[in-house]
Design an enzyme around this catalytic site. Structure first.
Site, PDB file in Angstrom:
ATOM      1  N   GLY A 243     -26.992  11.700  47.540  1.00 62.51           N
ATOM      2  CA  GLY A 243     -28.364  11.930  47.955  1.00 62.51           C
ATOM      3  C   GLY A 243     -28.660  13.416  48.059  1.00 62.51           C
ATOM      4  O   GLY A 243     -27.753  14.255  48.093  1.00 62.51           O
ATOM      5  N   CYS A 244     -29.944  13.749  48.128  1.00 60.02           N
ATOM      6  CA  CYS A 244     -30.338  15.155  48.149  1.00 60.02           C
ATOM      7  C   CYS A 244     -29.965  15.831  49.464  1.00 60.02           C
ATOM      8  O   CYS A 244     -29.280  16.860  49.479  1.00 60.02           O
ATOM      9  CB  CYS A 244     -31.828  15.292  47.861  1.00 60.02           C
ATOM     10  SG  CYS A 244     -32.906  14.240  48.866  1.00 60.02           S
ATOM     11  N   TYR A 245     -30.393  15.260  50.585  1.00 63.38           N
ATOM     12  CA  TYR A 245     -30.005  15.825  51.877  1.00 63.38           C
ATOM     13  C   TYR A 245     -28.481  15.890  52.037  1.00 63.38           C
ATOM     14  O   TYR A 245     -27.948  16.911  52.477  1.00 63.38           O
ATOM     15  CB  TYR A 245     -30.597  14.999  53.014  1.00 63.38           C
ATOM     16  CG  TYR A 245     -32.056  15.235  53.332  1.00 63.38           C
ATOM     17  CD1 TYR A 245     -32.536  16.498  53.667  1.00 63.38           C
ATOM     18  CD2 TYR A 245     -32.954  14.168  53.358  1.00 63.38           C
ATOM     19  CE1 TYR A 245     -33.872  16.703  54.002  1.00 63.38           C
ATOM     20  CE2 TYR A 245     -34.282  14.357  53.689  1.00 63.38           C
ATOM     21  CZ  TYR A 245     -34.747  15.628  54.011  1.00 63.38           C
ATOM     22  OH  TYR A 245     -36.065  15.812  54.353  1.00 63.38           O
TER      23      TYR A 245
END
Length: 351
Positions: free
Chosen positions: A154-156
């Site tokens: 995921g990005c975070y």
């Protein structure tokens, strides 16, 4: 010249699909031969993305997703579709010998029960969880290169894990009391029309969301726990920035002992010395989202606060490129035997 690797993209109409299409234009060893969408089937890529007009990729006709057709045409397939949908398509493709890079959350969590708790849906292919490799090249390069199923991070989590990895793995930061305070641009919410993300709701505004139940929490905890060698429970807090792209994570940790900025900076510099897509910035320089926009770089800045005995880590990425499509392309390159930076832009989109 070696034979071109044929790639497919399931879910071309979202922001991650759009970003992958942009990146594939410049790839010299991989060709996008299948792009699918239920809603836009029959149109060309240039019809939905005018930036592809007069480029060869723009003439590719979008089809409805069909695992059998994808298996016939492709060596590797990107899944840019929501969780739950991805696991079914991935299983079908793997059964036909096709390599898969999944941009959803379906294979990121090692534990089936944890996935089902946070995503409120059964995992219908738990047998694949043990096989899936978490696609963070800085930590799992060797495993990625031999894999056929990549769980694209995921990005975070990408921002948080890369920020924490050197300090946590060296035992310099305490494993409890970690706070990840993260801010993201609005593309992180997807391309669907939702009232909270309309222009007038986001522009000239700044707000928190998803506290304390953001679904990226167990993903961060899973990977940080591996680095720490002990179970980690952390506080993950997310905010929406009135910008298109970018994540800036400010990570608060407590030092396990006294340490100077020189010492911490040297630790991070050494940890990432052979990992070219993470840039440890010079001391007293802090990361900005504009300097990573459109790239796979993660910029890290460090602050030691002796008064509070804290190490503060700042980590900036582009949520669409490093946080999704660019990292997916790096992983696809690696599982197909290519250099990880093929087709990857190095200079940010400025201003």
């Amino acid at each position: 010249m070696s034979q071109m690797i044929k790639a497919g993209l399931v879910g071309v109409t979202g922001y991650t699909g759009m970003e992958l299409a942009r990146l594939m234009v410049h790839h010299s060893s991989m060709e996008l031969v299948c792009a699918t969408s239920r809603s836009e089937a029959g149109k060309t890529l240039a019809d939905i993305y005018p930036f592809l007009n007069r480029l060869p990729l723009g003439s590719l006709v979008i089809t409805r997703p069909d695992p059998a057709e994808l298996a016939r045409e492709c060596d590797v397939v990107f899944l840019a579709v929501p969780h739950k949908t991805a696991m079914e398509i991935a299983a079908a493709l793997l059964a036909e010998g096709v390599k898969v890079v999944d941009l959803s959350a379906d294979f990121r969590l090692n534990d089936q029960a944890t996935y089902e708790q946070w995503y409120a849906t059964p995992h219908t292919h738990p047998e694949l969880l043990a096989e899936a490799v978490y696609g963070l090249p800085e930590l799992y390069l060797d495993k990625i290169m031999g894999a056929r199923l990549i769980a694209n991070p995921g990005c975070y989590p990408t921002s948080a894990i890369l920020g924490l990895a050197p300090a946590v793995s060296a035992g310099l930061a305490e494993s409890d009391g970690i706070v990840v305070d993260a801010k993201s641009g609005t593309t992180g919410a997807g391309r669907g029309a939702k009232v909270p993300f309309l222009f007038c709701e986001v522009h000239d505004n700044f707000r928190a969301y998803g506290l304390p139940t953001h679904r990226h929490t167990p993903e961060i905890e899973q990977e940080v726990s591996k680095l720490a060698g002990t179970p980690v429970t952390l506080s993950f807090n997310t905010h929406l920035l009135p910008i298109d792209r970018g994540i800036l994570s400010t990570i608060y940790t407590r030092l396990t002992r006294e340490a100077t900025l020189d010492e911490v900076h040297a630790l991070y510099t050494e940890f990432y010395a052979d990992k070219p897509f993470v840039r440890v910035l010079p001391q007293k320089q802090l990361p900005e989202t504009r300097n990573v926009r459109g790239t796979v770089f993660c910029d890290i800045g460090l602050v030691v606060d002796p008064r509070t005995n804290r190490l503060i880590i700042l980590s900036a990425i582009d949520n669409l490129c490093r946080g999704a499509s660019g990292q997916a392309l790096m992983n696809a390159n690696l599982i197909c035997g290519l250099d990880p930076d093929e087709g990857i832009p190095m200079a940010p989109m400025m201003p």
